[in-house]
Design a protein around this motif. Structure first.
Motif, PDB file in Angstrom:
ATOM      1  N   VAL A  23       0.725  -1.452   0.055  1.00 41.15           N
ATOM      2  CA  VAL A  23       0.071   0.038  -0.233  1.00 41.15           C
ATOM      3  C   VAL A  23       0.878   1.639  -0.293  1.00 41.15           C
ATOM      4  N   VAL A  24       2.029   1.638   0.660  1.00 40.59           N
ATOM      5  CA  VAL A  24       2.599   2.164   0.704  1.00 40.59           C
ATOM      6  C   VAL A  24       3.583   2.677  -0.289  1.00 40.59           C
ATOM      7  N   GLY A  25       4.259   1.257  -0.774  1.00 40.68           N
ATOM      8  CA  GLY A  25       5.051   1.328  -2.551  1.00 40.68           C
ATOM      9  C   GLY A  25       3.316   2.204  -3.367  1.00 40.68           C
ATOM     10  N   MET A  26       2.369   1.722  -2.903  1.00 43.68           N
ATOM     11  CA  MET A  26       1.335   1.789  -4.479  1.00 43.68           C
ATOM     12  C   MET A  26       1.470   2.810  -4.408  1.00 43.68           C
ATOM     13  N   SER A  27       1.168   3.789  -2.708  1.00 37.35           N
ATOM     14  CA  SER A  27       0.132   5.677  -2.425  1.00 37.35           C
ATOM     15  C   SER A  27       1.931   6.721  -3.270  1.00 37.35           C
ATOM     16  N   LYS A  28       2.572   6.079  -2.466  1.00 34.51           N
ATOM     17  CA  LYS A  28       3.389   7.675  -4.175  1.00 34.51           C
ATOM     18  C   LYS A  28       4.596   6.758  -5.093  1.00 34.51           C
ATOM     19  N   GLY A 224       5.048  -2.517  -4.980  1.00 32.78           N
ATOM     20  CA  GLY A 224       4.135  -1.452  -4.647  1.00 32.78           C
ATOM     21  C   GLY A 224       4.019  -0.535  -5.528  1.00 32.78           C
ATOM     22  N   ALA A 225       4.430  -0.324  -4.702  1.00 29.03           N
ATOM     23  CA  ALA A 225       5.047   1.075  -6.437  1.00 29.03           C
ATOM     24  C   ALA A 225       4.950   0.806  -7.592  1.00 29.03           C
ATOM     25  N   LEU A 226       5.881  -0.759  -7.927  1.00 28.78           N
ATOM     26  CA  LEU A 226       5.856  -0.589  -9.312  1.00 28.78           C
ATOM     27  C   LEU A 226       4.793  -1.019 -10.391  1.00 28.78           C
ATOM     28  N   LEU A 227       3.485  -1.126  -8.464  1.00 24.19           N
ATOM     29  CA  LEU A 227       1.565  -1.653  -9.050  1.00 24.19           C
ATOM     30  C   LEU A 227       0.651  -0.373  -9.230  1.00 24.19           C
ATOM     31  N   GLY A 228       1.812   0.628  -8.426  1.00 24.99           N
ATOM     32  CA  GLY A 228       0.824   1.999  -7.970  1.00 24.99           C
ATOM     33  C   GLY A 228       1.700   2.722  -9.951  1.00 24.99           C
TER      34      GLY A 228
END
Length: 257
Positions: A23-28, A224-228
């Motif tokens: 969630v953190v990675g996706m949110s950023k 998460g960042a890549l998913l975001g």
């Protein structure tokens, strides 16, 4: 209970921690607003005070990824306007965390209440209009609003890492272009979160054990960042906002009850 045992999670606890890191990675990285869910989610896995400290390095990693990927130019006039009151709020939050009455139970329930209040505020943001100028100019009312929002964001981020919706509402009121909006918010939290590190270390909320916990979750933050980045291009804003608000409300209610 020592710090090491705090981070010895059950399989279910580790699953929730991994979800939090995702969630953190996706949110950023493209899913702005999703980060609010991480606050109550991690507080259900760790004691509230320790969860605040454990979440901060995760947010900083996400901030760095967001700034690196989007490579936007921040509106430094807005940042310089918000930073002094935000730093004041951080030190006020630090003082509150040193008070005996702010124990884990109070932090847990206040975090749930703060998140619910921010959800309501976020829901009403389209109806909120401030006559505070624009991204380049600000009037007297705008300066007062900046001070109020800055202090509130500082206290909230120090106690619960939950200042996202507060800044979101302020930047929306400034009517910034999309790229400037993303860049300003990314740099704001990168600077603000780094300022909190020595204070949380002094309080014992960030320590060697918590950093090892963060290190184990680093791959999930990256995923998460890549998913975001990928999902932000495909998911409609409306459906995304509804699901995130529902999930965040459920997590916040769990903290309260």
């Amino acid at each position: 209970m020592n710090d090491l045992s705090v981070y010895a999670l059950s399989p279910q606890g580790w699953l929730l921690a991994v979800v939090c890191a995702l969630v953190v990675g996706m949110s950023k990285c493209g899913m702005a607003g999703l980060g609010t869910l991480a606050v109550p989610l991690l507080a259900t896995v760790l004691p509230p005070r320790m969860s605040t400290g454990a979440l901060l390095p995760m947010l900083i990693i996400g901030d760095a990824m967001g700034v690196t990927h989007f490579n936007r130019h921040a509106n430094w006039k807005i940042l310089l306007r918000l930073m002094p009151p935000a730093l004041t709020g951080i030190f006020l939050g630090y003082w509150m965390l040193n008070q005996p009455w702010l124990n884990d139970q109070v932090i847990r329930k206040s975090t749930g209440a703060i998140v619910i209040a921010l959800l309501i505020l976020n829901h009403c943001r389209d109806r909120i209009r401030f006559d505070i100028g624009d991204g380049q100019h600000v009037n007297a009312a705008g300066l007062a609003v900046a001070i109020l929002f800055g202090i509130t964001a500082g206290v909230t981020t120090m106690i619960a890492n939950a200042a996202g919706p507060i800044l979101l509402i302020y930047l929306l009121a400034m009517n910034l272009p999309k790229d400037e909006f993303i860049g300003t918010s990314a740099w704001y939290f990168l600077v603000l979160n780094w300022c909190k590190v020595p204070l949380m270390m002094r309080l014992g909320m960030i320590n060697r054990d918590s950093m090892m916990f963060n290190l184990q979750l680093f791959p999930a933050i990256l995923v998460g960042a890549l998913l975001g980045i990928a999902l932000a291009q495909k998911m409609s804003n409306k459906s995304y906002a509804i699901w995130i608000q529902v999930l965040t409300l459920v997590a916040a209610l769990k903290l309260l009850f």
